[in-house]
Each structure stands twice: as structure tokens, then as C-alpha cells.
Scaffold this motif. Structure first.
Motif, PDB file in Angstrom:
ATOM      1  N   ALA A  87       0.843  -1.200   0.000  1.00  0.00           N
ATOM      2  CA  ALA A  87       0.000   0.000   0.000  1.00  0.00           C
ATOM      3  C   ALA A  87       0.877   1.249   0.000  1.00  0.00           C
ATOM      4  N   ASP A  88       1.942   1.220   0.792  1.00  0.00           N
ATOM      5  CA  ASP A  88       2.857   2.358   0.841  1.00  0.00           C
ATOM      6  C   ASP A  88       3.599   2.528  -0.483  1.00  0.00           C
ATOM      7  N   TRP A  89       3.975   1.415  -1.131  1.00  0.00           N
ATOM      8  CA  TRP A  89       4.632   1.499  -2.438  1.00  0.00           C
ATOM      9  C   TRP A  89       3.688   2.167  -3.434  1.00  0.00           C
ATOM     10  N   CYS A  90       2.430   1.781  -3.423  1.00  0.00           N
ATOM     11  CA  CYS A  90       1.451   2.395  -4.324  1.00  0.00           C
ATOM     12  C   CYS A  90       1.314   3.891  -4.061  1.00  0.00           C
ATOM     13  N   LEU A  91       1.346   4.287  -2.789  1.00  0.00           N
ATOM     14  CA  LEU A  91       1.296   5.715  -2.452  1.00  0.00           C
ATOM     15  C   LEU A  91       2.549   6.440  -2.943  1.00  0.00           C
ATOM     16  N   ASP A  92       3.709   5.784  -2.838  1.00  0.00           N
ATOM     17  CA  ASP A  92       4.952   6.371  -3.366  1.00  0.00           C
ATOM     18  C   ASP A  92       4.818   6.618  -4.868  1.00  0.00           C
ATOM     19  N   VAL A  93       4.257   5.646  -5.575  1.00  0.00           N
ATOM     20  CA  VAL A  93       4.086   5.768  -7.032  1.00  0.00           C
ATOM     21  C   VAL A  93       3.143   6.922  -7.349  1.00  0.00           C
ATOM     22  N   GLU A  94       2.059   7.010  -6.599  1.00  0.00           N
ATOM     23  CA  GLU A  94       1.098   8.094  -6.809  1.00  0.00           C
ATOM     24  C   GLU A  94       1.757   9.450  -6.560  1.00  0.00           C
ATOM     25  N   ARG A  95       2.577   9.525  -5.518  1.00  0.00           N
ATOM     26  CA  ARG A  95       3.252  10.782  -5.144  1.00  0.00           C
ATOM     27  C   ARG A  95       4.159  11.292  -6.258  1.00  0.00           C
ATOM     28  N   VAL A  96       4.916  10.381  -6.908  1.00  0.00           N
ATOM     29  CA  VAL A  96       5.858  10.820  -7.945  1.00  0.00           C
ATOM     30  C   VAL A  96       5.311  10.654  -9.360  1.00  0.00           C
ATOM     31  N   GLY A  97       4.134  10.052  -9.482  1.00  0.00           N
ATOM     32  CA  GLY A  97       3.510   9.925 -10.794  1.00  0.00           C
ATOM     33  C   GLY A  97       3.983   8.749 -11.621  1.00  0.00           C
ATOM     34  N   GLY A  98       4.675   7.810 -10.999  1.00  0.00           N
ATOM     35  CA  GLY A  98       5.144   6.632 -11.732  1.00  0.00           C
ATOM     36  C   GLY A  98       6.236   5.922 -10.957  1.00  0.00           C
ATOM     37  N   ALA A  99       6.899   5.002 -11.636  1.00  0.00           N
ATOM     38  CA  ALA A  99       7.971   4.231 -11.007  1.00  0.00           C
ATOM     39  C   ALA A  99       8.975   3.813 -12.068  1.00  0.00           C
ATOM     40  N   VAL A 100      10.170   3.497 -11.603  1.00  0.00           N
ATOM     41  CA  VAL A 100      11.180   2.919 -12.487  1.00  0.00           C
ATOM     42  C   VAL A 100      10.921   1.417 -12.539  1.00  0.00           C
ATOM     43  N   VAL A 101      10.851   0.883 -13.738  1.00  0.00           N
ATOM     44  CA  VAL A 101      10.698  -0.564 -13.922  1.00  0.00           C
ATOM     45  C   VAL A 101      12.003  -1.075 -14.523  1.00  0.00           C
ATOM     46  N   LEU A 102      12.651  -1.995 -13.798  1.00  0.00           N
ATOM     47  CA  LEU A 102      13.893  -2.618 -14.254  1.00  0.00           C
ATOM     48  C   LEU A 102      13.606  -4.077 -14.550  1.00  0.00           C
ATOM     49  N   SER A 103      13.943  -4.523 -15.721  1.00  0.00           N
ATOM     50  CA  SER A 103      13.792  -5.926 -16.082  1.00  0.00           C
ATOM     51  C   SER A 103      15.181  -6.540 -16.235  1.00  0.00           C
ATOM     52  N   LEU A 104      15.366  -7.659 -15.554  1.00  0.00           N
ATOM     53  CA  LEU A 104      16.654  -8.367 -15.562  1.00  0.00           C
ATOM     54  C   LEU A 104      16.417  -9.841 -15.869  1.00  0.00           C
ATOM     55  N   ASP A 105      17.484 -10.545 -16.200  1.00  0.00           N
ATOM     56  CA  ASP A 105      17.365 -11.992 -16.407  1.00  0.00           C
ATOM     57  C   ASP A 105      16.974 -12.694 -15.118  1.00  0.00           C
ATOM     58  N   GLN A 106      17.532 -12.245 -13.992  1.00  0.00           N
ATOM     59  CA  GLN A 106      17.214 -12.812 -12.684  1.00  0.00           C
ATOM     60  C   GLN A 106      17.355 -11.728 -11.629  1.00  0.00           C
ATOM     61  N   LEU A 107      16.674 -11.918 -10.500  1.00  0.00           N
ATOM     62  CA  LEU A 107      16.788 -10.938  -9.425  1.00  0.00           C
ATOM     63  C   LEU A 107      18.204 -10.946  -8.873  1.00  0.00           C
ATOM     64  N   PRO A 108      18.771  -9.774  -8.654  1.00  0.00           N
ATOM     65  CA  PRO A 108      20.126  -9.724  -8.086  1.00  0.00           C
ATOM     66  C   PRO A 108      20.097 -10.049  -6.599  1.00  0.00           C
ATOM     67  N   GLU A 109      21.200 -10.573  -6.101  1.00  0.00           N
ATOM     68  CA  GLU A 109      21.302 -10.848  -4.666  1.00  0.00           C
ATOM     69  C   GLU A 109      21.429  -9.549  -3.884  1.00  0.00           C
ATOM     70  N   VAL A 110      22.065  -8.559  -4.494  1.00  0.00           N
ATOM     71  CA  VAL A 110      22.253  -7.250  -3.878  1.00  0.00           C
ATOM     72  C   VAL A 110      21.798  -6.191  -4.881  1.00  0.00           C
ATOM     73  N   LEU A 111      21.046  -5.214  -4.395  1.00  0.00           N
ATOM     74  CA  LEU A 111      20.607  -4.130  -5.262  1.00  0.00           C
ATOM     75  C   LEU A 111      21.684  -3.051  -5.309  1.00  0.00           C
ATOM     76  N   ASP A 112      22.609  -3.210  -6.221  1.00  0.00           N
ATOM     77  CA  ASP A 112      23.690  -2.253  -6.423  1.00  0.00           C
ATOM     78  C   ASP A 112      23.251  -1.323  -7.553  1.00  0.00           C
ATOM     79  N   TRP A 113      22.580  -0.217  -7.177  1.00  0.00           N
ATOM     80  CA  TRP A 113      21.976   0.659  -8.179  1.00  0.00           C
ATOM     81  C   TRP A 113      22.975   1.180  -9.214  1.00  0.00           C
TER      82      TRP A 113
END
Length: 131
Positions: A87-113
Motif C-alpha cells: 500500500a505504501d509502495w502504491c502511495l509512493d508511485v502516486e506521489r511521484v507519478g510513476g515508477a522505475v521498472v527494471l527488467s533483468l534476467d534474474q533478481l540480483p542478490e544485492v541491489l547495487d543501483w
């Protein structure tokens, strides 16, 4: 197409992020390279964030549905995958008007932006949210 919630990660923050792994839309998304951290818009794509389902909608027949309530959420006060996190993530998206969508082959073990945004392995970009 329905994407397994175990292949997704919702990340809260100043700019919310949805990380997809092995998604059917991976090759349809543009390559994402943002070494300076400025993520480009993902032209022709949009996001419909809801507590129970999140839709990533692209041009033509491209798109996927994530069972959001069952997917993990990082960040926020609870730091875990509680329904209130979504619910909070959805509110964050509403606040900024969208979200970054990253597509990868597999989920990383560490989110190294810096690595994810500069290595050329990610696809996607900023997608505006539809009301």
C-alpha cells in the motif's frame, strides 16, 4: 501474462522501483543505461499500481500482471513484505507519478543501483502511473 510474484521486487524510496526477473516483456523493453542515475522515460509504457495487482502495460500486446500483494516489498518502516508495504509502495508511485521498472534476467542478490543502471544488463525505464 501473469508473472510469478517471486520474480518481482517492489522497492520503496524517493523514486519507487519495480524489479522484474525473467519477465515476458524483457526484450520488448528498451535497454536501460543511466550511469548518472537519471533514468530515462520508457516511451509507450505505463504502470497501473494497485494493492493486489500491478500491471505493466506496453505498446501492442506487450505487458504483464504482477500479483502485488504476494510480492516482496523492500523499504519503509516495516522493512519487509507486509501488505501495508505494498500500500505504501502504491502511495509512493502516486506521489511521484510513476515508477522505475527494471527488467533483468534474474533478481540480483544485492541491489547495487550504480551497477544496475550502468552495466547495460537492465531493460526498462521510468513508467508513468495511470489512475
Amino acid at each position: 501474462m501473469l508473472l510469478d510474484p517471486e520474480k518481482t521486487l517492489f522497492v520503496r524510496g524517493a523514486t519507487p522501483v519495480l524489479v522484474l526477473a525473467d519477465a515476458p516483456v524483457h526484450l520488448a523493453l528498451p535497454p536501460l543505461v543511466a550511469p548518472d542515475g537519471a533514468v530515462p522515460p520508457c516511451e509507450g509504457w505505463s504502470l497501473v499500481p494497485r494493492l493486489t495487482l500491478c500491471v505493466v502495460d506496453g505498446p501492442g500486446d506487450h505487458g504483464c500482471v504482477v500479483p502485488a500483494l504476494a510480492a516482496p516489498v523492500l523499504g519503509g518502516a516495516d522493512g519487509g513484505a507486509a501488505p501495508s508495504g505494498m500500500a505504501d509502495w502504491c502511495l509512493d508511485v502516486e506521489r511521484v507519478g510513476g515508477a522505475v521498472v527494471l527488467s533483468l534476467d534474474q533478481l540480483p542478490e544485492v541491489l547495487d543501483w550504480p551497477v544496475l543502471l550502468s552495466s547495460g544488463v537492465a531493460r526498462g525505464g521510468f513508467m508513468p502511473a495511470l489512475a
